[in-house]
Design an enzyme around this catalytic site. Structure first.
Site, mmCIF file in Angstrom:
data_model
loop_
_atom_site.group_PDB
_atom_site.id
_atom_site.type_symbol
_atom_site.label_atom_id
_atom_site.label_comp_id
_atom_site.label_asym_id
_atom_site.label_seq_id
_atom_site.Cartn_x
_atom_site.Cartn_y
_atom_site.Cartn_z
ATOM 1 N N HIS A 124 0.824 -1.202 0.000
ATOM 2 C CA HIS A 124 0.000 0.000 0.000
ATOM 3 C C HIS A 124 0.860 1.254 0.000
ATOM 4 C CE1 HIS A 124 0.672 -1.097 4.246
ATOM 5 N NE2 HIS A 124 0.599 0.203 4.519
ATOM 6 N N MET A 125 0.365 2.241 -0.694
ATOM 7 C CA MET A 125 1.019 3.543 -0.780
ATOM 8 C C MET A 125 0.220 4.548 0.030
ATOM 9 S SD MET A 125 1.773 5.805 -4.220
ATOM 10 C CE MET A 125 0.058 6.379 -4.399
#
Length: 210
Positions: A124-125
């Site tokens: 995830h960013m």
């Protein structure tokens, strides 16, 4: 008269059930990843990503862009073959910001990036405004995970991949960053404790949107 036979006692056998861990907090992102249509807090989703509100935001705006490839859990799983995915993550995050209703976005710069050693499974960013004005920002680990080089800018990750290299992380060095002395990422001022962080942030030094 025959001698009495001696009874033998068989030891009781206790069959232990295999231990199953109930600590599945680090897999919580799988729910919105697999069921974005029915999960609260989803900003938008495509076949490749799901964007959600962080449940414990560390700034006024804090989203997570989840990669729907479940074979990826951390930034050091990324290789040059994942360039299209990272480009899509960045593009969708920017599109979500562009589509946000007026007044939703804070008046501070917004960064896209990855934690060097994430605490949650599923790649995830983070999409996070640089005000760090949140009651969920509670300790040194929280601060350093976003205000030090533990936070890897998404464009730097993309450039590494475009150069033909996989992303590599020295996990011992990365973990040491979380324990380092805190300082403002904008002006470099030392932040001795959490009250100092709360008083100093958001830093106005080159921080507000121009």
């Amino acid at each position: 008269m025959s001698a009495p036979t001696e009874k033998t006692t068989q030891p009781s056998v206790v069959v232990k059930k295999p231990r199953t861990s109930t600590n599945v907090w680090n897999q919580a992102l799988l729910t919105p990843l697999r069921n974005p249509e029915t999960t609260a807090g989803v900003v938008r989703h495509t076949k490749q990503v799901v964007i959600i509100h962080d449940k414990y935001p560390k700034s006024q705006l804090h989203w997570l862009v989840l990669a729907r490839d479940e074979s990826l859990n951390a930034v050091d799983d990324l290789k040059p073959e994942h360039i299209p995915l990272v480009e899509h993550m960045i593009a969708e995050a920017q599109a979500a910001l562009n589509d946000a209703a007026e007044g939703v976005l804070p008046e501070y710069k917004i960064r896209f990036g990855f934690h060097a050693v994430p605490s949650m499974k599923v790649l995830h960013m983070h999409v996070i405004s640089q005000d760090f004005d949140s009651t969920c920002l509670k300790n040194k680990k929280h601060v350093n995970s976003f205000m030090s080089s533990f936070f890897l800018d998404a464009n730097d990750v993309l450039e590494t991949l475009r150069s033909g290299r996989a992303v590599t992380i020295d996990r011992d060095d990365a973990e040491a960053l979380l324990k380092a002395d805190m300082q403002c990422p904008r002006c470099g001022a030392p932040l001795r404790n959490m009250p100092a962080v709360k008083q100093h942030m958001p830093c106005t030094e080159s921080n507000t949107v121009k």
